[in-house]
Write a protein that holds these residues in place. Sequence first.
Motif, PDB file in Angstrom:
ATOM      1  N   ILE A  31       3.801   8.821  -4.978  1.00 47.59           N
ATOM      2  CA  ILE A  31       3.493   8.305  -3.640  1.00 47.59           C
ATOM      3  C   ILE A  31       4.475   7.208  -3.247  1.00 47.59           C
ATOM      4  N   SER A  41       1.942   7.209   5.968  1.00 52.91           N
ATOM      5  CA  SER A  41       0.644   7.832   5.689  1.00 52.91           C
ATOM      6  C   SER A  41       0.848   9.120   4.920  1.00 52.91           C
ATOM      7  N   TYR A  54      -6.056   7.369  -6.330  1.00 54.64           N
ATOM      8  CA  TYR A  54      -5.505   7.373  -4.981  1.00 54.64           C
ATOM      9  C   TYR A  54      -5.550   5.980  -4.359  1.00 54.64           C
ATOM     10  N   PHE A  58      -2.164   4.214  -3.163  1.00 53.22           N
ATOM     11  CA  PHE A  58      -1.989   3.940  -1.732  1.00 53.22           C
ATOM     12  C   PHE A  58      -1.698   2.453  -1.514  1.00 53.22           C
ATOM     13  N   THR A  64      -1.411   4.692   4.083  1.00 51.02           N
ATOM     14  CA  THR A  64      -2.801   5.009   4.381  1.00 51.02           C
ATOM     15  C   THR A  64      -2.980   6.518   4.387  1.00 51.02           C
ATOM     16  N   ALA A  65      -4.230   6.953   4.413  1.00 48.85           N
ATOM     17  CA  ALA A  65      -4.544   8.379   4.436  1.00 48.85           C
ATOM     18  C   ALA A  65      -5.502   8.664   5.590  1.00 48.85           C
TER      19      ALA A  65
END
Length: 278
Positions: A31, A41, A54, A58, A64-65
């Motif tokens: 990530i 995102s 996660y 993050f 962000t998701a």
Amino acid sequence: MTKPSVQSLTKPSVQLYSIRDAVDENIDRAIERLAEIGFASVEPYAFHLRIDDYKRAFAAAGVTAPSGHAATIDAPDASVIFDAAAELEISLVIDPFIPTERWQSVSSVQALADRVNALAEQAAERGLQFGYHNHQWEFVNRINGRPAYEIFLDLLTPNVALEVDTFWATVGSADAPALLRQLGDRVQALHIKDGKISEDIATILPSSEDALVVPAALKAAFENQTPAGQGDVDVIGVLRAAPHALRVVEFDAYSGDVFAGIAESFAWLKQNDAEVTA
């Protein structure tokens, strides 16, 4: 319809399934590499199974998701998924896959729509949205002369969100820009995916048990996917038809370095999406 809180269209998202091998190897570094490309995102998959991982990744990468995938329709307890979404601040939950066998009769499509409608209501009670992500078989399967996807849409309540995979819709012989214009604000997110399209991959379908178990021709189609703007999908038309929708870059597979392919899609979107929506 209340829209999810998505990022600016100039900052697209990316489906983490595209880098699933890297996620399995080292989720934090995977990530982080996407953030280095420029993504603010991401769209996680099966997020309810790795909440802590996660959340940590993050936060470390500063992403962000706004949306996430989880197999919710057949889940024994969807509240587990919605609770996980709330914890990860995911506002749009998408079910990514219902196999082709369940898109071949009115009664089966009705049952799917009923379940999706109920899940959308359950999600709304928590301040979330719920919806569905297509492949090609929802369009290829025809019932009384109509694509199964069209029948499905007619049966959905207005609060159900849609994430349109524009590559697979095109493979299924849909005019993706026209479809998006027809659906309007019902489409909350797009999978921006490109590649070579041929008639044989429209009707060659994966196993009903696992979307990853695919015949050779479909496997080749996965690996021949290209960065946005380099294949047969009218990606410019797609962007123009849904200026409001979150753009989510995705590769089912890629013959080269998938991070390089994702970076090319990001750069292409940064240039072309700005021109389309200006």
